[in-house]
Scaffold this active site. Structure first.
Site, PDB file in Angstrom:
ATOM      1  N   ASN A 185     -13.019  -3.075   2.420  1.00 51.90           N
ATOM      2  CA  ASN A 185     -13.995  -1.994   2.471  1.00 51.90           C
ATOM      3  C   ASN A 185     -14.991  -2.152   1.320  1.00 51.90           C
ATOM      4  O   ASN A 185     -14.629  -2.607   0.235  1.00 51.90           O
ATOM      5  CB  ASN A 185     -13.291  -0.637   2.361  1.00 51.90           C
ATOM      6  CG  ASN A 185     -12.511  -0.298   3.608  1.00 51.90           C
ATOM      7  OD1 ASN A 185     -12.975  -0.540   4.725  1.00 51.90           O
ATOM      8  ND2 ASN A 185     -11.314   0.238   3.442  1.00 51.90           N
ATOM      9  N   HIS A 231     -10.300  -5.436  -3.115  1.00 54.49           N
ATOM     10  CA  HIS A 231      -8.966  -5.684  -2.573  1.00 54.49           C
ATOM     11  C   HIS A 231      -9.061  -5.985  -1.089  1.00 54.49           C
ATOM     12  O   HIS A 231      -9.917  -5.449  -0.384  1.00 54.49           O
ATOM     13  CB  HIS A 231      -8.025  -4.496  -2.820  1.00 54.49           C
ATOM     14  CG  HIS A 231      -8.580  -3.173  -2.386  1.00 54.49           C
ATOM     15  ND1 HIS A 231      -9.513  -2.476  -3.124  1.00 54.49           N
ATOM     16  CD2 HIS A 231      -8.342  -2.419  -1.278  1.00 54.49           C
ATOM     17  CE1 HIS A 231      -9.819  -1.349  -2.499  1.00 54.49           C
ATOM     18  NE2 HIS A 231      -9.128  -1.294  -1.365  1.00 54.49           N
ATOM     19  N   GLU A 271     -11.939   3.595  -1.383  1.00 61.22           N
ATOM     20  CA  GLU A 271     -11.406   4.613  -2.306  1.00 61.22           C
ATOM     21  C   GLU A 271     -11.263   4.071  -3.717  1.00 61.22           C
ATOM     22  O   GLU A 271     -11.496   4.791  -4.685  1.00 61.22           O
ATOM     23  CB  GLU A 271     -10.011   5.067  -1.843  1.00 61.22           C
ATOM     24  CG  GLU A 271      -9.992   5.910  -0.589  1.00 61.22           C
ATOM     25  CD  GLU A 271      -8.564   6.178  -0.126  1.00 61.22           C
ATOM     26  OE1 GLU A 271      -7.614   6.039  -0.917  1.00 61.22           O
ATOM     27  OE2 GLU A 271      -8.410   6.525   1.054  1.00 61.22           O
ATOM     28  N   VAL A 272     -10.829   2.829  -3.820  1.00 57.49           N
ATOM     29  CA  VAL A 272     -10.567   2.245  -5.137  1.00 57.49           C
ATOM     30  C   VAL A 272     -11.609   1.163  -5.383  1.00 57.49           C
ATOM     31  O   VAL A 272     -11.694   0.184  -4.619  1.00 57.49           O
ATOM     32  CB  VAL A 272      -9.141   1.667  -5.215  1.00 57.49           C
ATOM     33  CG1 VAL A 272      -8.900   1.055  -6.594  1.00 57.49           C
ATOM     34  CG2 VAL A 272      -8.100   2.740  -4.911  1.00 57.49           C
ATOM     35  N   HIS A 306      -7.040  -5.801   2.392  1.00 60.18           N
ATOM     36  CA  HIS A 306      -5.913  -5.192   3.103  1.00 60.18           C
ATOM     37  C   HIS A 306      -5.356  -6.214   4.091  1.00 60.18           C
ATOM     38  O   HIS A 306      -6.117  -6.786   4.893  1.00 60.18           O
ATOM     39  CB  HIS A 306      -6.359  -3.980   3.926  1.00 60.18           C
ATOM     40  CG  HIS A 306      -6.857  -2.812   3.147  1.00 60.18           C
ATOM     41  ND1 HIS A 306      -6.120  -1.655   2.957  1.00 60.18           N
ATOM     42  CD2 HIS A 306      -8.039  -2.585   2.515  1.00 60.18           C
ATOM     43  CE1 HIS A 306      -6.822  -0.773   2.258  1.00 60.18           C
ATOM     44  NE2 HIS A 306      -7.995  -1.313   1.982  1.00 60.18           N
ATOM     45  N   ASP A 322       0.858  -1.189   0.000  1.00 57.41           N
ATOM     46  CA  ASP A 322       0.000   0.000   0.000  1.00 57.41           C
ATOM     47  C   ASP A 322       0.893   1.238   0.000  1.00 57.41           C
ATOM     48  O   ASP A 322       1.869   1.322   0.748  1.00 57.41           O
ATOM     49  CB  ASP A 322      -0.921  -0.008   1.228  1.00 57.41           C
ATOM     50  CG  ASP A 322      -2.054   0.992   1.092  1.00 57.41           C
ATOM     51  OD1 ASP A 322      -3.210   0.552   0.982  1.00 57.41           O
ATOM     52  OD2 ASP A 322      -1.780   2.216   1.081  1.00 57.41           O
ATOM     53  N   ILE A 323       0.539   2.203  -0.812  1.00 61.62           N
ATOM     54  CA  ILE A 323       1.375   3.405  -0.979  1.00 61.62           C
ATOM     55  C   ILE A 323       1.330   4.301   0.263  1.00 61.62           C
ATOM     56  O   ILE A 323       2.252   5.094   0.487  1.00 61.62           O
ATOM     57  CB  ILE A 323       0.952   4.172  -2.253  1.00 61.62           C
ATOM     58  CG1 ILE A 323       2.095   4.994  -2.809  1.00 61.62           C
ATOM     59  CG2 ILE A 323      -0.281   5.023  -2.015  1.00 61.62           C
ATOM     60  CD1 ILE A 323       1.886   5.459  -4.241  1.00 61.62           C
TER      61      ILE A 323
HETATM   62  P1  AMP Z   1      -9.709   1.374   0.107  1.00 61.90           P
HETATM   63  O1  AMP Z   1      -9.932   2.627   0.897  1.00 61.90           O
HETATM   64  O2  AMP Z   1     -10.125   0.124   0.849  1.00 61.90           O
HETATM   65  O3  AMP Z   1     -10.314   1.458  -1.274  1.00 61.90           O
HETATM   66  O4  AMP Z   1      -8.147   1.221  -0.061  1.00 61.90           O
HETATM   67  C1  AMP Z   1      -7.432   1.746  -1.133  1.00 61.90           C
HETATM   68  C2  AMP Z   1      -5.978   1.694  -0.752  1.00 61.90           C
HETATM   69  O5  AMP Z   1      -5.209   1.868  -1.924  1.00 61.90           O
HETATM   70  C3  AMP Z   1      -5.550   2.767   0.242  1.00 61.90           C
HETATM   71  O6  AMP Z   1      -5.053   2.151   1.433  1.00 61.90           O
HETATM   72  C4  AMP Z   1      -4.472   3.537  -0.519  1.00 61.90           C
HETATM   73  O7  AMP Z   1      -3.408   3.947   0.309  1.00 61.90           O
HETATM   74  C5  AMP Z   1      -4.032   2.532  -1.544  1.00 61.90           C
HETATM   75  N1  AMP Z   1      -3.437   3.091  -2.743  1.00 61.90           N
HETATM   76  C6  AMP Z   1      -3.855   4.174  -3.437  1.00 61.90           C
HETATM   77  N2  AMP Z   1      -3.073   4.381  -4.507  1.00 61.90           N
HETATM   78  C7  AMP Z   1      -2.119   3.404  -4.482  1.00 61.90           C
HETATM   79  C8  AMP Z   1      -1.013   3.086  -5.312  1.00 61.90           C
HETATM   80  N3  AMP Z   1      -0.700   3.803  -6.412  1.00 61.90           N
HETATM   81  N4  AMP Z   1      -0.247   2.018  -4.977  1.00 61.90           N
HETATM   82  C9  AMP Z   1      -0.536   1.301  -3.892  1.00 61.90           C
HETATM   83  N5  AMP Z   1      -1.570   1.547  -3.064  1.00 61.90           N
HETATM   84  C10 AMP Z   1      -2.357   2.588  -3.357  1.00 61.90           C
END
Ligand code: AMP
Length: 116
Positions: free
Chosen positions: A86, A99, A94-95, A101, A29-30
């Site tokens: 999530n 996925h 967010e994405v 975690h 995770d970034i």
């Molecule tokens: P979620 O809130 O469950 O959708 O988690 C999305 C996760 O993706 C967050 O923990 C971010 O920090 C992570 N994330 C966003 N952009 C990147 C990236 N380019 N590479 C790796 N992780 C990322």
């Protein structure tokens, strides 16, 4: 529009990949929330857990097995870790590409912040 994670899967966006097989990819995770914070992501485009089909049962199980193995490799299997998925806005997703975690490497505290 491909999601960020589709771009990581295709190699268009760089990531620190720690595991890959024909069904899933795992990368750091970034913005790590713990010393170990790894995302396990299926290659198949599934936006949220609400979009998981019954036929995805084996794939979703595989994500957990991969998380278990990575936790062992990272040396946190015995100290402990947390797996989180999530789903949709109230969770803070967010994405919109499914996925898992994997978080560990320190005591993680309460599961969810209580309302004040
Ligand atoms: P979620 O809130 O469950 O959708 O988690 C999305 C996760 O993706 C967050 O923990 C971010 O920090 C992570 N994330 C966003 N952009 C990147 C990236 N380019 N590479 C790796 N992780 C990322």
């Amino acid at each position: 529009m491909p999601t960020l994670f589709e771009k990581i899967i295709s190699g268009e966006v760089p990531a620190t990949i720690v595991y890959r097989d024909p069904r899933v990819i795992a990368f750091l995770d970034i913005r790590p929330a713990a010393p170990v914070h790894i995302l396990i992501v299926p290659n198949k485009v599934i936006p949220t857990t609400d979009d998981i089909d019954d036929e995805d049962e084996s794939l979703v199980g595989h994500m957990v097995i991969v998380a278990r193995d990575i936790a062992r490799q990272q040396g946190i299997a015995k100290s402990g870790y947390r797996l989180i998925i999530n789903c949709n806005p109230d969770s803070g997703q967010e994405v919109y590409h499914l996925h898992l975690h994997l978080l560990g490497g320190r005591p993680l505290g309460p599961l969810v912040q209580r309302p004040v």
